[in-house]
Enzyme design. Structure first.
Site, PDB file in Angstrom:
ATOM      1  N   HIS A  86       0.969  -4.859  15.668  1.00 13.41           N
ATOM      2  CA  HIS A  86      -0.339  -5.217  15.606  1.00 13.41           C
ATOM      3  C   HIS A  86      -1.284  -4.604  16.703  1.00 13.41           C
ATOM      4  O   HIS A  86      -2.442  -4.650  16.471  1.00 13.41           O
ATOM      5  CB  HIS A  86      -0.543  -6.466  15.219  1.00 13.41           C
ATOM      6  CG  HIS A  86      -0.600  -7.526  16.283  1.00 13.41           C
ATOM      7  ND1 HIS A  86       0.560  -8.294  16.380  1.00 13.41           N
ATOM      8  CD2 HIS A  86      -1.225  -7.778  17.332  1.00 13.41           C
ATOM      9  CE1 HIS A  86       0.526  -9.143  17.454  1.00 13.41           C
ATOM     10  NE2 HIS A  86      -0.504  -8.720  18.044  1.00 13.41           N
ATOM     11  N   ASP A 146       6.888  -6.927  13.417  1.00  8.89           N
ATOM     12  CA  ASP A 146       5.791  -6.898  14.352  1.00  8.89           C
ATOM     13  C   ASP A 146       6.099  -5.968  15.849  1.00  8.89           C
ATOM     14  O   ASP A 146       5.780  -6.532  16.875  1.00  8.89           O
ATOM     15  CB  ASP A 146       5.066  -8.226  14.516  1.00  8.89           C
ATOM     16  CG  ASP A 146       3.778  -8.051  15.163  1.00  8.89           C
ATOM     17  OD1 ASP A 146       2.943  -6.880  15.146  1.00  8.89           O
ATOM     18  OD2 ASP A 146       3.332  -8.907  15.925  1.00  8.89           O
ATOM     19  N   SER A 167      -0.272  -9.804  23.714  1.00  5.02           N
ATOM     20  CA  SER A 167       0.638  -9.292  22.636  1.00  5.02           C
ATOM     21  C   SER A 167       1.380  -8.018  23.160  1.00  5.02           C
ATOM     22  O   SER A 167       0.830  -6.996  23.707  1.00  5.02           O
ATOM     23  CB  SER A 167      -0.273  -8.639  21.455  1.00  5.02           C
ATOM     24  OG  SER A 167      -0.470  -9.837  20.577  1.00  5.02           O
TER      25      SER A 167
END
Length: 361
Positions: free
Chosen positions: A102, A136, A215
């Site tokens: 992402h 992911d 992230s």
């Protein structure tokens, strides 16, 4: 895990967006000649560190930070809707960086640019080798990254609840940020992403402070080995609540990262295991287990005798609380594995073995 956790607590991706611009061992394997940069016919192997760089008695947060900061990068992404920033770490000495899908998806979809920023502030242009929305995860390549020290890879499964961990990344665009905490739980089934690209993660839960922008950064044990990739946080206020840290963060286990990165380096894509059945993943229910809503024709589930309306209560002897828990559990196995499902049908329990198929994602 409590059945209320997933529907009540919103799990948010930790990529930080900013509209209008981004915030502020001797021979190498030969890269394959393909359109995808950085591909390796040998996959993830040579140039990977696994030995713990620190002795247990030296395992302070300061020592871990000193060891891992040179292996961590900030990731700046330009996409159609502006820029974003996330984190990543060097996984081998071949020029590869691991991050979350992402984080880089906006650049992949809009053919935008990606830059890596190391701990010294140097910037390198990077390209996507491949990415997996299902897990992911994404792998990037930049020639200059070969000069950076790879992070040592460890094991999340060997960690105990309560052991100390360190999170490294660029929360809110603040590069080279270090926070610490403990492993709060393991094998926590959570889901991230939107309707189009949902990722089901068998996560390591931690109370180390992680925030938007963390992230893709490493979660590290106190002997300096990466045990997970920080991917999401939970908020108590639902999707409209605060997006800041409340002490409930989730990381993708390093064991899954290694498998997916190896597939991406070899083939430019990743595969995940499936049984070929749809299960209920939302809504209120008094049943404990995963309700089978549809069995795909010609699928392993159909061949094994799974039927619509079956309630899956266990996989390989481990309890299944709901549909998300079953999906996450299945994705910890590999295509071709045979798993035994405990199924309740017409008030009776039976064991059904299913050989897992695979799909790209």
């Amino acid at each position: 895990m409590p059945g209320w956790l997933l529907p009540v607590v919103a799990v948010l991706a930790l990529v930080l967006g900013a509209v209008g611009g981004a915030l502020g061992g001797v021979a190498y394997d030969e890269l394959s000649a393909s359109d995808a940069p950085g591909r390796l016919s040998s996959g993830l192997g040579g140039g990977v560190r696994t030995e713990a760089p620190l002795e247990p008695e030296d395992g302070s947060v300061a020592a871990v930070a000193d060891e891992l900061l040179p292996s961590s990068v900030q990731i700046l992404v330009e996409g159609a809707d502006g820029g974003a920033t996330g984190s990543g770490f060097v996984i081998d000495d071949q020029g590869h960086v691991v991050t979350n899908n992402h984080v880089v998806a906006p650049a992949a979809d809009a053919e935008g640019g990606i830059q890596l920023v190391d701990a010294d502030g140097n910037r390198f242009a990077a390209e996507i080798v491949g990415r997996s929305p299902v897990y992911d995860l994404a792998v990037l390549y930049a020639e200059e990254v070969r000069e950076l020290r790879p992070a040592a890879l460890g094991s999340s499964q060997q960690m105990n609840i309560g052991e100390g961990v360190v999170a490294i990344g660029s929360p809110l665009g603040l590069t080279s940020t270090v926070t610490s905490g403990i492993v709060s739980a393991k094998d926590r089934p959570v889901t991230t992403g939107g309707e189009d690209e949902s990722s089901f993660i068998n996560a390591v839960q931690t109370d180390a402070a992680i925030n938007p922008g963390n992230s893709g950064g490493p979660l590290v044990n106190l002997v300096g080995q990466v045990v997970g990739v920080n991917s999401a946080i939970a908020t108590a206020g639902g999707l409209g609540g605060s997006a800041g840290n409340i002490g409930v963060g989730f990381a993708i286990p390093i064991e899954q990262v290694e498998v997916t990165a190896d597939q991406i380096l070899r083939d430019g894509e990743a595969r995940y295991p499936v049984i070929g059945a749809q299960v209920r993943t939302g809504g209120e229910t008094d049943e404990v287990g995963a309700v089978v809503e549809e069995v795909n024709p010609g699928s392993p589930a159909e061949s094994a005798g799974l039927e619509q309306g079956d309630l899956v209560t266990e996989i390989e002897g481990q309890p299944v609380t709901d549909g998300v828990a079953l999906i996450v559990a299945i994705r910890t196995f590999q295509p071709g594995d045979t798993v035994e499902l405990t199924v309740e049908r017409d008030g009776e329990a039976q064991q059904i073995p299913v050989e897992l198929d695979s799909e790209v994602g």
